[in-house]
Scaffold this active site. Structure first.
Site, PDB file in Angstrom:
ATOM      1  N   LEU A 279       0.830  -1.200   0.000  1.00 25.35           N
ATOM      2  CA  LEU A 279       0.000   0.000   0.000  1.00 25.35           C
ATOM      3  C   LEU A 279       0.865   1.250   0.000  1.00 25.35           C
ATOM      4  CD1 LEU A 279      -2.192  -1.397   2.847  1.00 25.35           C
ATOM      5  CD2 LEU A 279      -3.180  -0.782   0.648  1.00 25.35           C
ATOM      6  N   ASP A 280       0.548   2.174  -0.886  1.00 25.60           N
ATOM      7  CA  ASP A 280       1.130   3.503  -0.803  1.00 25.60           C
ATOM      8  C   ASP A 280       0.507   4.209   0.403  1.00 25.60           C
ATOM      9  OD1 ASP A 280       2.493   5.865  -1.624  1.00 25.60           O
ATOM     10  OD2 ASP A 280       0.620   6.593  -2.477  1.00 25.60           O
ATOM     11  N   LYS A 281       1.168   5.231   0.918  1.00 30.30           N
ATOM     12  CA  LYS A 281       0.623   5.934   2.088  1.00 30.30           C
ATOM     13  C   LYS A 281      -0.278   7.098   1.683  1.00 30.30           C
ATOM     14  CE  LYS A 281       3.192   8.820   4.486  1.00 30.30           C
ATOM     15  NZ  LYS A 281       2.429  10.104   4.445  1.00 30.30           N
ATOM     16  N   THR A 282       0.301   8.099   1.036  1.00 28.92           N
ATOM     17  CA  THR A 282      -0.430   9.330   0.767  1.00 28.92           C
ATOM     18  C   THR A 282      -1.510   9.117  -0.280  1.00 28.92           C
ATOM     19  OG1 THR A 282       1.552  10.623   1.284  1.00 28.92           O
ATOM     20  CG2 THR A 282      -0.215  11.751   0.102  1.00 28.92           C
ATOM     21  N   ALA A 476      -1.644  -1.402  -4.170  1.00 31.42           N
ATOM     22  CA  ALA A 476      -2.639  -0.347  -4.279  1.00 31.42           C
ATOM     23  C   ALA A 476      -1.960   1.005  -4.187  1.00 31.42           C
ATOM     24  CB  ALA A 476      -3.688  -0.486  -3.173  1.00 31.42           C
TER      25      ALA A 476
END
Length: 582
Positions: A279-282, A476
């Site tokens: 997962l990306d954060k922002t 994602a």
């Protein structure tokens, strides 16, 4: 005779074409069986075989079309007419397909929106469920995008059309799913290969049953030929062949109704095996709308000058952190400076020349790479990062000028989504370009298994490649920095794809809003689809096996055979269509 003449020609024609090309399909098997039955004087049974086979074929075609219509029905959500402003200023109702980009359309409370556009006057609350699957209304005001097929709430507004009728987000979703439905899933390809071997094998066994016992064992020709004909009908792979496409198409349609756009049956089947989700954060775990929390001039730099330089550079970037700085300071600095030789530094920040001098606005990593960090500054940065804040530094060729800190908030749905994924046996890893302290703070808040910070796009790619060696991996993300990792993962999930051409066209799975819980929904749907596929194949082959045994034992009849074939087909079709209700 009349029954065969009335409904038999289509089956005979398809069977003859297959035989001419050296193939044995279900139509060829049925044609031979009906002809043999008539030759043996079994006219009632011959008529029943051809009539019920024709009825079964019609039901199968209708069922598959019903699953496809579940997607096509979305197109009807967009009204055929819209209220458009004319050249003389009056408003007239016209065909939506005739409205070009740039025209003004008026929407009244309770109406469906006919075309994609941007609000220019008014405000309202809009139900975007047909696109996103989320029924909670979304408040919209001037400058916000609206989408065809969504439902206007309490307010009236005017919007400027941004896409013609055939290019709306809704139209692109329908086109993408229709394309996916046309592609064969792995199980369907396996069934097709199996049937290509199974059908000639059944035909060869039927010939052996008809010929060998009379020749070698002194059996009666009439009895053994009849058994061979029964074997042909029972061995017809109708139920087996239809079991997979109707199931996969139903699964794709059910996903689309939840706002999950799956680009093919292969990804629908692959999802059940997912072991890791990166997962990306922002913008993926967080709202992607950080707010400026701290501003400190450094080394005696002029605060007003630093603000203006930062805004001038930040306004040229599309990164959420830069946008947060631009939003917060834009009203304080007046007109921004002219920026020349602007350059986006992937995973680091931006660079530009203002008044002939080079300036950088970037993260901790960029400052390290350019050798601008002192021990005192490092201590200050670490303190801010441990609070979960992202620090951005402004500096020129000689010295540090200022630091800015921004903080993003975690989506409530992210915590629930990660918990659901864990219950499904999927482990999670967060890949962030942000500093390691901020990444760890967000990961603890959300419940992520592993958190990795200070990653460039190539670093994210390397991590995903490593995870791929452990099993099926999903990724994602919603940004350009995520593109290499999204492409390398077994399944790439594009977040908040509504209105985003690139995401709808390139992602393996596009989530039409930013709710990560849809990934858990996708995995559950994938597992349900797999279970139905296994059930259907087991039903189709199991019923065949039972009646084949009865036929070899001399207990089977053509009546039993055709009812077994039709019954198996109806069972697998009905079972596959159950997915439409999920």
């Amino acid at each position: 005779m009349l029954a065969v003449a009335a409904v038999g020609p289509t089956t005979y024609r398809k069977g003859w074409l297959a035989l001419r090309h050296g193939q044995l399909n279900v139509n060829a098997l049925m044609s031979i069986a009906v002809t043999g039955a008539m030759a043996l004087g079994q006219w009632p049974e011959a008529a029943m075989v051809i009539v019920l086979f024709t009825v079964a074929e019609a039901i199968e075609a209708s069922s598959l079309q019903r699953a496809r219509r579940a997607i096509e029905g979305l197109m009807k959500l967009a009204p055929e007419t819209v209220n458009v402003q004319q050249a003389d200023g009056r408003w007239a109702v016209v065909d939506a397909g005739a409205v070009g980009v740039g025209r003004l359309v008026r929407v009244q409370p309770g109406e469906r929106i006919g075309l994609d556009g941007e609000i220019v006057r008014g405000a309202s609350s809009i139900n975007q469920a047909p696109i996103t699957g989320e029924s909670l209304p979304v408040d919209k005001a001037e400058g916000d995008a609206v989408f065809a097929g969504t439902i206007n709430g309490y307010g009236a507004f005017d919007y400027r059309v941004t896409a013609a009728a055939g290019q709306t987000t809704l139209a692109r979703i329908i086109h993408a799913v229709e394309h996916a439905q046309g592609a064969k899933a792995p199980t369907q390809r396996f069934v097709d290969r199996f049937a290509s071997v199974y059908t000639p094998t059944v035909f060869a066994i039927a010939i052996a049953v008809a010929v060998l016992p009379p020749l070698l064992l002194g059996g009666g020709w009439h009895d053994w030929i009849y058994r061979a004909l029964v074997l042909l009908v029972i061995g017809c792979p109708c139920a087996l062949v239809i079991s997979t496409p109707v199931t996969v198409v139903s699964g794709l349609a059910a996903a689309a109704r939840h706002g999950i756009l799956i680009k093919g049956g292969a990804y629908l089947e692959e999802g059940r095996k997912m072991r890791w989700l990166a997962l990306d954060k922002t913008g993926t775990l967080t709202h992607g709308q950080p707010q400026l929390t701290d501003f400190e001039p450094l080394a005696g730099a002029d605060a007003a000058r630093c603000r203006r330089l930062a805004v001038s550079l930040a306004m040229r970037s599309d990164h959420p952190v830069s946008q947060a700085i631009a939003r917060a300071l834009d009203g304080e600095v007046g007109a921004p400076e002219t920026v020349d030789a602007f350059e986006a530094l992937a995973g680091r920040g931006v660079r530009g020349e203002i008044g002939g001098r080079a300036y950088w606005l970037g993260n901790h990593r960029l400052a390290h790479e350019l050798g601008r960090c002192s021990q005192e500054l490092e201590s200050r940065l670490e303190a801010l990062e441990r609070q979960g804040r992202t620090v951005v530094l402004l500096f020129d060729e000689r010295q540090m000028l200022a630091l800015f800190a921004v903080a993003d908030t975690v989506k409530d749905s992210s915590r629930a989504a990660v918990a659901e994924l864990h219950r499904l046996g999927v482990r999670t890893v967060m890949l962030s370009g942000d500093n390691a302290h901020t990444a760890a703070a967000v990961a603890r808040d959300v419940g992520i298994d592993r958190a990795l910070g200070n990653l460039l796009p190539e670093d994210k790619l390397e991590v995903v490649e490593g995870l791929c060696r452990e099993g099926t991996v999903g990724m994602a993300g919603d940004g350009i920095n995520d593109a290499p990792a999204l492409a390398r993962a077994h399944i790439g999930f594009a977040m908040a794809a509504i209105g985003t051409d690139a995401a709808i066209e390139t992602a393996d799975v596009a989530l039409m809003d930013d709710d990560l819980r849809k990934i858990a929904t996708f995995i559950r749907l994938s597992r349900s689809t797999r279970a139905v596929l296994v059930q259907n194949i087991t039903l189709a082959l199991g019923i065949k096996a039972v009646f084949l045994a009865l036929t070899v034992a001399g207990l089977g009849t053509l009546w039993m055979a055709v009812f077994a074939d039709v019954g198996a087909s109806l069972l697998v079709v009905g079972n596959g269509l159950r997915l439409l209700r999920r």
